[in-house]
Every structure is written in structure tokens, then in C-alpha cells.
Write a protein that holds these residues in place. Structure first.
Motif, PDB file in Angstrom:
ATOM      1  N   LEU A  21      30.218 -27.916  -3.808  1.00  0.00           N
ATOM      2  CA  LEU A  21      29.931 -26.967  -2.730  1.00  0.00           C
ATOM      3  C   LEU A  21      31.118 -26.866  -1.779  1.00  0.00           C
ATOM      4  O   LEU A  21      31.544 -25.769  -1.417  1.00  0.00           O
ATOM      5  N   GLU A  22      31.671 -28.009  -1.395  1.00  0.00           N
ATOM      6  CA  GLU A  22      32.792 -28.022  -0.453  1.00  0.00           C
ATOM      7  C   GLU A  22      34.073 -27.475  -1.077  1.00  0.00           C
ATOM      8  O   GLU A  22      34.882 -26.861  -0.383  1.00  0.00           O
ATOM      9  N   THR A  32      23.155 -22.008   3.386  1.00  0.00           N
ATOM     10  CA  THR A  32      22.392 -21.158   4.287  1.00  0.00           C
ATOM     11  C   THR A  32      21.078 -20.777   3.606  1.00  0.00           C
ATOM     12  O   THR A  32      21.083 -20.033   2.618  1.00  0.00           O
ATOM     13  N   LYS A  33      19.961 -21.302   4.107  1.00  0.00           N
ATOM     14  CA  LYS A  33      18.656 -21.028   3.494  1.00  0.00           C
ATOM     15  C   LYS A  33      18.276 -19.559   3.654  1.00  0.00           C
ATOM     16  O   LYS A  33      18.333 -19.001   4.738  1.00  0.00           O
ATOM     17  N   LYS A  34      17.901 -18.945   2.530  1.00  0.00           N
ATOM     18  CA  LYS A  34      17.428 -17.560   2.517  1.00  0.00           C
ATOM     19  C   LYS A  34      15.901 -17.545   2.510  1.00  0.00           C
ATOM     20  O   LYS A  34      15.280 -16.841   3.279  1.00  0.00           O
ATOM     21  N   LYS A  35      15.311 -18.345   1.579  1.00  0.00           N
ATOM     22  CA  LYS A  35      13.844 -18.444   1.530  1.00  0.00           C
ATOM     23  C   LYS A  35      13.444 -19.685   0.751  1.00  0.00           C
ATOM     24  O   LYS A  35      14.164 -20.157  -0.131  1.00  0.00           O
ATOM     25  N   ASP A  36      12.275 -20.214   1.074  1.00  0.00           N
ATOM     26  CA  ASP A  36      11.740 -21.364   0.360  1.00  0.00           C
ATOM     27  C   ASP A  36      11.241 -20.938  -1.011  1.00  0.00           C
ATOM     28  O   ASP A  36      10.797 -19.806  -1.201  1.00  0.00           O
ATOM     29  N   LEU A  37      11.322 -21.870  -1.968  1.00  0.00           N
ATOM     30  CA  LEU A  37      10.804 -21.644  -3.314  1.00  0.00           C
ATOM     31  C   LEU A  37       9.475 -22.378  -3.462  1.00  0.00           C
ATOM     32  O   LEU A  37       9.094 -23.170  -2.593  1.00  0.00           O
ATOM     33  N   SER A  38       8.780 -22.153  -4.564  1.00  0.00           N
ATOM     34  CA  SER A  38       7.471 -22.793  -4.758  1.00  0.00           C
ATOM     35  C   SER A  38       7.592 -24.303  -4.971  1.00  0.00           C
ATOM     36  O   SER A  38       6.675 -25.042  -4.672  1.00  0.00           O
ATOM     37  N   GLN A  39       8.760 -24.763  -5.475  1.00  0.00           N
ATOM     38  CA  GLN A  39       8.975 -26.194  -5.630  1.00  0.00           C
ATOM     39  C   GLN A  39       9.252 -26.779  -4.249  1.00  0.00           C
ATOM     40  O   GLN A  39      10.167 -26.323  -3.564  1.00  0.00           O
ATOM     41  N   GLU A  46      21.816 -17.934   0.672  1.00  0.00           N
ATOM     42  CA  GLU A  46      22.588 -16.705   0.826  1.00  0.00           C
ATOM     43  C   GLU A  46      23.835 -16.723  -0.061  1.00  0.00           C
ATOM     44  O   GLU A  46      24.325 -15.675  -0.459  1.00  0.00           O
ATOM     45  N   GLU A  47      24.347 -17.919  -0.350  1.00  0.00           N
ATOM     46  CA  GLU A  47      25.608 -18.057  -1.072  1.00  0.00           C
ATOM     47  C   GLU A  47      25.493 -17.631  -2.535  1.00  0.00           C
ATOM     48  O   GLU A  47      24.493 -17.901  -3.186  1.00  0.00           O
ATOM     49  N   SER A  61      23.264 -16.817  -7.810  1.00  0.00           N
ATOM     50  CA  SER A  61      22.838 -17.374  -6.528  1.00  0.00           C
ATOM     51  C   SER A  61      22.828 -18.890  -6.573  1.00  0.00           C
ATOM     52  O   SER A  61      22.525 -19.490  -7.606  1.00  0.00           O
ATOM     53  N   VAL A  62      23.118 -19.493  -5.442  1.00  0.00           N
ATOM     54  CA  VAL A  62      23.051 -20.945  -5.309  1.00  0.00           C
ATOM     55  C   VAL A  62      21.667 -21.309  -4.787  1.00  0.00           C
ATOM     56  O   VAL A  62      21.133 -20.645  -3.898  1.00  0.00           O
ATOM     57  N   LEU A  63      21.077 -22.373  -5.366  1.00  0.00           N
ATOM     58  CA  LEU A  63      19.821 -22.905  -4.864  1.00  0.00           C
ATOM     59  C   LEU A  63      20.092 -24.242  -4.187  1.00  0.00           C
ATOM     60  O   LEU A  63      20.983 -24.989  -4.582  1.00  0.00           O
ATOM     61  N   GLY A  64      19.321 -24.539  -3.179  1.00  0.00           N
ATOM     62  CA  GLY A  64      19.494 -25.795  -2.451  1.00  0.00           C
ATOM     63  C   GLY A  64      18.261 -26.646  -2.554  1.00  0.00           C
ATOM     64  O   GLY A  64      17.216 -26.194  -3.028  1.00  0.00           O
ATOM     65  N   PRO A  65      18.377 -27.880  -2.133  1.00  0.00           N
ATOM     66  CA  PRO A  65      19.557 -28.518  -1.569  1.00  0.00           C
ATOM     67  C   PRO A  65      20.548 -28.914  -2.673  1.00  0.00           C
ATOM     68  O   PRO A  65      20.264 -28.715  -3.856  1.00  0.00           O
ATOM     69  N   THR A  66      21.698 -29.485  -2.268  1.00  0.00           N
ATOM     70  CA  THR A  66      22.658 -29.934  -3.267  1.00  0.00           C
ATOM     71  C   THR A  66      22.007 -31.009  -4.130  1.00  0.00           C
ATOM     72  O   THR A  66      21.022 -31.626  -3.738  1.00  0.00           O
ATOM     73  N   ARG A  67      22.566 -31.216  -5.308  1.00  0.00           N
ATOM     74  CA  ARG A  67      22.003 -32.153  -6.295  1.00  0.00           C
ATOM     75  C   ARG A  67      23.052 -33.161  -6.738  1.00  0.00           C
ATOM     76  O   ARG A  67      24.241 -32.968  -6.497  1.00  0.00           O
TER      77      ARG A  67
END
Length: 119
Positions: A21-22, A32-39, A46-47, A61-67
Motif C-alpha cells: 500500500l505504501e 479511504t473507506k468507501k462503504k462497508d461490505l457484508s463480511q 476509494e483507491e 478497486s482496493v478492499l480494506g483493511p490491509t492483509r
């Protein structure tokens, strides 16, 4: 009686480590959170990142949090577009999958494995 159930799609997206990510977005960068997922705890961001293979590139699209490991989830068509033969796998099962290049606004990273078609 009305039955309700949740239907979701898993469009092209990726999960990245904090280190990647960095590299892609800059030192100390936070998603930057766009929306929560069902998990629980998972969210769409947004990234977006460019996924580059031997024959082409697409935005994902990137999903968060980092893994702890990088993972790129594509459709069969997306994989073919970028020139990769990606196996169908459960999320997190990246061993033996192909790699790709990820490009962001501040840099690019070559991952050696992690591209899959989500089961």
C-alpha cells in the motif's frame, strides 16, 4: 411469505499488505473507506490500482483493511484480458497462483503470486 436473501458480486478487486500500500500510494498512507461490505470488518475503498499482466492492464478497486498477503481477484475475462491463467481459489489460498504488476500513483510493485478467480 416473503423470503429475503443477500446477493453480492465480487467484481475485480485486490487486497494488499501495508508495505505494498505504501509503495503504491506513499509512506504512511491509509485506505479511504468507501462503504462497508457484508463480511464484518471488510470495506470497499476509494483507491484503485492498475493490474498489469503480460498482455494488458485493468483498473481494480482496493478492499480494506490491509492483509498479511497480497491477493488480486479477477473474473475469467479479466484474467484473459491481462494475459494470465488464474486458478479458481478460495480467498487467501494464493500458493501457486500467478503474479502480476500493481501500479499506483506513487509507485509499482511486482507480486510473485496472488492472482486468482474467486471461488
Amino acid at each position: 411469505m416473503e423470503n429475503k436473501f443477500l446477493v453480492e458480486t465480487s467484481a475485480r478487486h485486490l487486497h494488499v499488505t501495508q508495505e505494498v500500500l505504501e509503495t503504491l500510494f506513499g509512506k504512511g498512507y491509509e485506505l479511504t473507506k468507501k462503504k462497508d461490505l457484508s463480511q464484518p470488518g471488510q470495506f470497499a475503498c476509494e483507491e484503485k490500482v492498475t493490474v498489469v499482466g503480460p498482455k494488458g492492464a485493468i483498473k481494480a478497486s482496493v478492499l480494506g483493511p490491509t492483509r498479511p498477503a497480497n491477493q488480486v481477484e479477477l473474473s475469467f475475462t479479466d484474467a484473459r484480458t491481462v494475459g494470465l491463467v488464474a486458478p479458481i481459489r478460495e480467498s487467501g489460498d494464493v500458493a501457486g497462483t500467478p503474479g502480476c504488476t500493481l501500479e499506483g500513483p506513487c509507485g509499482k510493485v511486482e507480486i510473485t503470486e496472488g492472482v486468482m478467480i474467486a471461488k
